[in-house]
Design a protein around this motif. Structure first.
Motif, PDB file in Angstrom:
ATOM      1  N   GLY A   1      -4.236  14.374  -9.769  1.00  0.00           N
ATOM      2  CA  GLY A   1      -5.038  15.111  -8.807  1.00  0.00           C
ATOM      3  C   GLY A   1      -4.744  14.711  -7.379  1.00  0.00           C
ATOM      4  N   ALA A   2      -4.344  13.453  -7.162  1.00  0.00           N
ATOM      5  CA  ALA A   2      -4.091  12.949  -5.808  1.00  0.00           C
ATOM      6  C   ALA A   2      -2.635  13.079  -5.404  1.00  0.00           C
ATOM      7  N   LYS A   3      -1.885  14.007  -6.041  1.00  0.00           N
ATOM      8  CA  LYS A   3      -0.449  14.067  -5.800  1.00  0.00           C
ATOM      9  C   LYS A   3      -0.090  14.437  -4.367  1.00  0.00           C
ATOM     10  N   GLY A   4      -1.010  15.009  -3.613  1.00  0.00           N
ATOM     11  CA  GLY A   4      -0.737  15.323  -2.216  1.00  0.00           C
ATOM     12  C   GLY A   4      -0.694  14.102  -1.328  1.00  0.00           C
ATOM     13  N   SER A   5      -1.159  12.954  -1.828  1.00  0.00           N
ATOM     14  CA  SER A   5      -1.183  11.725  -1.035  1.00  0.00           C
ATOM     15  C   SER A   5      -0.491  10.552  -1.714  1.00  0.00           C
ATOM     16  N   CYS A   6      -0.621  10.450  -3.032  1.00  0.00           N
ATOM     17  CA  CYS A   6      -0.102   9.268  -3.720  1.00  0.00           C
ATOM     18  C   CYS A   6       1.418   9.220  -3.652  1.00  0.00           C
ATOM     19  N   GLN A   7       1.952   8.013  -3.714  1.00  0.00           N
ATOM     20  CA  GLN A   7       3.390   7.784  -3.606  1.00  0.00           C
ATOM     21  C   GLN A   7       3.942   7.278  -4.929  1.00  0.00           C
ATOM     22  N   ILE A   8       5.194   7.579  -5.190  1.00  0.00           N
ATOM     23  CA  ILE A   8       5.781   7.255  -6.482  1.00  0.00           C
ATOM     24  C   ILE A   8       5.807   5.745  -6.723  1.00  0.00           C
ATOM     25  N   GLY A   9       5.994   4.965  -5.689  1.00  0.00           N
ATOM     26  CA  GLY A   9       5.973   3.516  -5.862  1.00  0.00           C
ATOM     27  C   GLY A   9       4.623   3.024  -6.338  1.00  0.00           C
ATOM     28  N   GLY A  10       3.562   3.588  -5.752  1.00  0.00           N
ATOM     29  CA  GLY A  10       2.218   3.236  -6.194  1.00  0.00           C
ATOM     30  C   GLY A  10       1.928   3.737  -7.596  1.00  0.00           C
ATOM     31  N   ASN A  11       2.436   4.935  -7.907  1.00  0.00           N
ATOM     32  CA  ASN A  11       2.263   5.476  -9.259  1.00  0.00           C
ATOM     33  C   ASN A  11       2.868   4.533 -10.293  1.00  0.00           C
ATOM     34  N   VAL A  12       4.076   4.065 -10.015  1.00  0.00           N
ATOM     35  CA  VAL A  12       4.754   3.175 -10.959  1.00  0.00           C
ATOM     36  C   VAL A  12       4.069   1.808 -10.999  1.00  0.00           C
TER      37      VAL A  12
ATOM     38  N   GLN B   1       0.842  -1.198   0.000  1.00  0.00           N
ATOM     39  CA  GLN B   1       0.000   0.000   0.000  1.00  0.00           C
ATOM     40  C   GLN B   1       0.875   1.245   0.000  1.00  0.00           C
ATOM     41  N   GLY B   2       0.592   2.141  -0.956  1.00  0.00           N
ATOM     42  CA  GLY B   2       1.274   3.428  -1.004  1.00  0.00           C
ATOM     43  C   GLY B   2       0.393   4.477  -0.370  1.00  0.00           C
ATOM     44  N   GLY B   3      -0.057   5.446  -1.189  1.00  0.00           N
ATOM     45  CA  GLY B   3      -0.922   6.496  -0.669  1.00  0.00           C
ATOM     46  C   GLY B   3      -2.380   6.102  -0.596  1.00  0.00           C
TER      47      GLY B   3
ATOM     48  N   CYS C   1       8.041   8.015  -1.382  1.00  0.00           N
ATOM     49  CA  CYS C   1       8.035   9.470  -1.571  1.00  0.00           C
ATOM     50  C   CYS C   1       6.690   9.924  -2.125  1.00  0.00           C
ATOM     51  N   ILE C   2       6.090  10.915  -1.478  1.00  0.00           N
ATOM     52  CA  ILE C   2       4.827  11.465  -1.960  1.00  0.00           C
ATOM     53  C   ILE C   2       5.089  12.269  -3.226  1.00  0.00           C
ATOM     54  N   LEU C   3       4.231  12.096  -4.213  1.00  0.00           N
ATOM     55  CA  LEU C   3       4.453  12.727  -5.513  1.00  0.00           C
ATOM     56  C   LEU C   3       4.604  14.238  -5.389  1.00  0.00           C
ATOM     57  N   GLU C   4       3.778  14.879  -4.587  1.00  0.00           N
ATOM     58  CA  GLU C   4       3.846  16.334  -4.451  1.00  0.00           C
ATOM     59  C   GLU C   4       5.171  16.784  -3.841  1.00  0.00           C
TER      60      GLU C   4
ATOM     61  N   LYS D   1      10.874   7.142   2.338  1.00  0.00           N
ATOM     62  CA  LYS D   1      10.545   8.382   1.648  1.00  0.00           C
ATOM     63  C   LYS D   1      11.763   9.261   1.365  1.00  0.00           C
ATOM     64  N   ASN D   2      12.902   8.640   1.223  1.00  0.00           N
ATOM     65  CA  ASN D   2      14.125   9.408   1.001  1.00  0.00           C
ATOM     66  C   ASN D   2      14.405   9.619  -0.479  1.00  0.00           C
ATOM     67  N   ILE D   3      14.879  10.820  -0.818  1.00  0.00           N
ATOM     68  CA  ILE D   3      15.439  11.072  -2.138  1.00  0.00           C
ATOM     69  C   ILE D   3      16.904  10.648  -2.082  1.00  0.00           C
ATOM     70  N   ILE D   4      17.271   9.694  -2.899  1.00  0.00           N
ATOM     71  CA  ILE D   4      18.614   9.113  -2.832  1.00  0.00           C
ATOM     72  C   ILE D   4      19.618   9.963  -3.593  1.00  0.00           C
ATOM     73  N   SER D   5      19.234  10.402  -4.795  1.00  0.00           N
ATOM     74  CA  SER D   5      20.153  11.221  -5.585  1.00  0.00           C
ATOM     75  C   SER D   5      19.388  11.952  -6.675  1.00  0.00           C
ATOM     76  N   PHE D   6      19.993  13.043  -7.155  1.00  0.00           N
ATOM     77  CA  PHE D   6      19.447  13.747  -8.310  1.00  0.00           C
ATOM     78  C   PHE D   6      20.589  14.290  -9.151  1.00  0.00           C
ATOM     79  N   ASP D   7      20.625  13.868 -10.400  1.00  0.00           N
ATOM     80  CA  ASP D   7      21.649  14.294 -11.340  1.00  0.00           C
ATOM     81  C   ASP D   7      21.067  15.389 -12.224  1.00  0.00           C
ATOM     82  N   LYS D   8      21.461  16.639 -11.979  1.00  0.00           N
ATOM     83  CA  LYS D   8      20.899  17.766 -12.729  1.00  0.00           C
ATOM     84  C   LYS D   8      21.334  17.769 -14.190  1.00  0.00           C
TER      85      LYS D   8
END
Length: 567
Positions: free
Chosen positions: A235-246, A171-173, A214-217, A196-203
């Motif tokens: 529309g549910a980005k304030g609650s949904c999680q990226i794992g559930g989105n995928v 269960q995600g969001g 991680c929550i989408l929003e 819910k951690n951001i591991i890395s971001f390559d700009k």
């Protein structure tokens, strides 16, 4: 004074552009028109507080069905009925798989040893929330929620549950619409919100790696601060999680511009039913070594494994966004307008949404503060066109020229351009507000379908002929990617009407090689209807893959595939 740019037809070849007071039915003539605003989706204003979710924005749903839920309290070998039909489909009668074990005291002790006492939840209030989907359509009877904090803990949980034959639900969001994220019976709920951690971001490459909880929003906010955007907007980005989105291959409003998650997800980490961790967390744009296994898990709704980490390609944020709210005389004009938009707007076209007059009428009559952007008359169809680019003057000029040519050619009957973010919000509020208006109007049967664009509205008209005055048939959706949201609205639920709707709606969709689920998934609601969209050979292969990766069938049972084939 808030104003917006109005296009009014003066003759077959000449047009006057009016600037209308948004609080009035009158307009005053001004030369020229402009329509730039600074954000592509002002849904945050609809939600207000970023911590709010759509379930708080749409409280009328609880008034409609909150008292009608049935708990799944009898589990061991007993028939379990899911009676709520708020979004279509007859009540689902399921039989609990007798091979699944039930939780005992030793299990609880073992989980507490590994996860810590606070991450083994048995509190009744928290269980109630986790057992019930956010639309309050489905309700399970799980007595246990587990909150892993690492991939290793997810692995241990699944390895243990598999050895005990304890069924689990990832269960995600919990924002799904087809019952995919809640138990049917007493399955153990594994919530991913603590990861819910951001591991890395390559700009330089625009590649984000993060944990599944991680929550989408929150990801949207983080990327915005870095000058990037998520390719996914819901529309549910304030609650949904990226794992559930995928896991559900979520679509949303940016699909036309950025495509599906199958194209944007570069890598995954997933945990199989036996606890094996599959490291597919690549960050390469090109990797042609063997089978691309990550695609098995995108859209599998947690039935093949639990996604624990995601690597996703994110585009840079662009500065120029424009939004037009247009009227068309018929659906053919909407189709032709889409074709011309693709040809003439090309790379800056980012959204193309449509709604019919019944949708518009519902929104105007049931949502407070919503005004008709094209007063005083009503039109047969409405279209929202959004453009996103990097050159404000070029983009505006290109859109204005396209709209004028389209009006001159008779594709557009009337139209307005948003002048600022508030007007953009008011336009999107109409399109986004249709589901809320339908809830307030009474009972509704909902269908999320993918069809050839030229056939989409034929189904709406066929359903109107079939039902006659018994119900109001409403059609709207993502015209740019062939996604129809068909809604049957009536004062109260009626089994006679439902009998006319189903299986007709699925048979009609199948006849034109459409999909019975465009973006909501199959979950529990449509698991037994997959044959309308997939051949028996394809379904058999899916069942074989399920049995290979999850031989005991513990992962999200009763969902996605027919239970008769997987149990």
């Amino acid at each position: 004074m808030n104003t917006y740019c109005r296009l009014l037809r003066r003759s077959s070849t000449r047009y006057l552009l009016h600037r209308s007071n948004s609080n009035s039915q009158h307009s005053t003539q001004f030369p020229g028109f402009r329509g730039h605003f600074g954000t592509s989706r002002p849904l945050e204003q609809l939600l207000g507080d970023p911590k709010r979710t759509l379930s708080t924005v749409f409280p009328p749903l609880r008034e409609h069905i909150g008292s009608g839920l049935t708990s799944a309290c009898n589990v061991a070998g007993h028939t379990h009925r899911l009676p709520c039909r708020f979004f279509g489909s007859a009540p689902i009668v399921m039989q609990r798989n007798p091979k699944f074990s039930t939780i005992n005291a030793d299990d609880i002790t073992k989980f507490k040893e590994i996860l810590g006492e606070k991450n083994v939840v048995q509190d009744e209030e928290r269980l109630l929330a986790a057992n019930t989907d956010w639309m309050r359509k489905y309700k399970g009877s799980s007595t246990l929620v587990l909150q892993p904090r690492t991939t290793e803990e997810v692995s241990w949980i699944l390895k243990y549950c598999n050895s005990r034959c304890l069924a689990v639900v990832p269960q995600g969001g919990n924002t799904g619409l087809v019952g995919g994220s809640v138990p049917v019976f007493d399955e153990v709920i594994i919530t991913m919100g603590s990861m819910k951690n951001i591991i890395s971001f390559d700009k330089v490459s625009g590649i984000l790696v993060c944990e599944a909880g991680c929550i989408l929003e929150n990801l949207v906010s983080f990327l915005d601060s870095q000058g990037f955007v998520m390719p996914l907007d819901l529309g549910a980005k304030g609650s949904c999680q990226i794992g559930g989105n995928v896991s559900t291959n979520a679509g949303g409003l940016r699909f036309l511009r950025y495509g599906s998650l199958h194209g944007n997800v570069l890598g995954l980490e997933a945990v199989l039913a036996n606890g094996t961790v599959l490291d597919m967390l690549g960050t390469l744009r090109k990797d042609n070594t063997g089978y691309d296994l990550k695609h098995l898990f995108i859209g599998s709704e947690g039935s093949l494994g639990i996604i624990s980490k995601v690597s996703i390609l994110v585009p840079p944020k662009l500065s120029s966004v424009n939004l037009a709210f247009l009227a068309c005389k018929d659906y053919v004009s909407c189709q032709n307008l889409l074709l011309e938009a693709k040809r003439k707007l090309g790379e800056i076209l980012s959204a193309f949404e449509f709604l019919d007059s019944d949708s518009m009428d519902l929104v105007l009559n049931h949502l407070e503060g919503v005004r008709n952007p094209l007063p005083p008359s009503m039109h047969n169809f409405y279209v929202l066109i959004e453009t996103t680019g990097s050159d404000q003057s070029y983009d505006k000029e290109k859109l204005e020229a396209f709209l004028l040519r389209s009006m001159e050619g008779g594709l557009i009957s009337d139209g307005v351009l948003a002048q600022d973010i508030n007007q953009a919000f008011s336009f999107w509020r109409i399109r986004e507000g249709v589901p809320e208006a339908l809830m307030k109007a009474g009972a509704v049967y909902k269908y999320d379908l993918s069809l050839p664009v030229e056939k989409m509205y034929d189904l709406v008209e066929a359903m109107r002929i079939r039902l006659g005055p018994a119900a109001k048939v409403v059609g709207y959706g993502h015209l740019g990617d062939g996604n129809l949201h068909l809604n049957i609205s009536l004062p109260e639920y009626d089994d006679t009407v439902l009998g006319l709707v189903e299986p007709f709606v699925y048979e009609w969709t199948s006849k034109y090689r459409g999909s019975i689920s465009a973006e909501h998934g199959l979950g529990l609601m449509k698991a037994n209807k997959i044959h309308y969209s997939k051949s028996p050979e394809c379904v058999d292969l899916m069942v074989s893959i399920k049995k290979l990766l999850d031989p005991n069938g513990i992962l999200n049972p009763y969902k996605v595939l027919p239970s008769s084939l997987t149990s």
